[in-house]
Design an enzyme around this catalytic site. Structure first.
Site, PDB file in Angstrom:
ATOM      1  N   HIS A  67       4.151  -1.653   0.743  1.00 51.21           N
ATOM      2  CA  HIS A  67       3.012  -2.475   0.321  1.00 51.21           C
ATOM      3  C   HIS A  67       4.266  -3.647   0.947  1.00 51.21           C
ATOM      4  CE1 HIS A  67       1.034  -4.604  -2.141  1.00 51.21           C
ATOM      5  NE2 HIS A  67       1.629  -4.826  -2.446  1.00 51.21           N
ATOM      6  N   ASP A  71       4.209  -5.121   4.034  1.00 49.95           N
ATOM      7  CA  ASP A  71       2.572  -5.536   4.542  1.00 49.95           C
ATOM      8  C   ASP A  71       2.362  -6.496   4.312  1.00 49.95           C
ATOM      9  OD1 ASP A  71      -0.699  -5.382   5.874  1.00 49.95           O
ATOM     10  OD2 ASP A  71      -0.587  -4.888   3.704  1.00 49.95           O
TER      11      ASP A  71
END
Length: 107
Positions: free
Chosen positions: A78, A81
């Protein structure tokens, strides 16, 4: 790297990405209003946030190269990203600012 330190690193990446994206949005909004000084200041702030994240990534890569494995979990994915999205957004923000400058110059 212990779990607490690792979560600090992950959260740092997420925060840097969020700060960079927020500054990029502010740069576009300033350029849209014709305030190119503010736009450039916000792009500089975005670059500074991304540089902080890059330094963290470089440290992680160095540790990996030295044999200290980094566990890959959803938090790290995460964070990466979020950071990559912020980098792309900052690049697009620079293009928007340039376009708004060109429009301003031609009027």
């Amino acid at each position: 790297m212990d779990k607490d330190k690792r979560m600090q690193v992950v959260m740092g990446l997420i925060m840097a990405g969020g700060n960079a994206k927020g500054s990029s949005i502010a740069a576009i909004q300033a350029a849209k209003k014709g305030d190119f000084l503010a736009a450039e200041k916000n792009l500089t702030a975005a670059n500074q946030a991304l540089n902080q994240a890059h330094n963290v990534q470089t440290e992680m890569l160095t540790q990996e190269a030295q044999g200290q494995k980094t566990p890959v979990d959803l938090y790290l994915v995460h964070a990466q990203d979020h950071l990559m999205t912020a980098i792309a957004f900052k690049d697009l923000a620079q293009e928007f600012v340039d376009v708004y400058k060109r429009i301003e110059e031609n009027h």
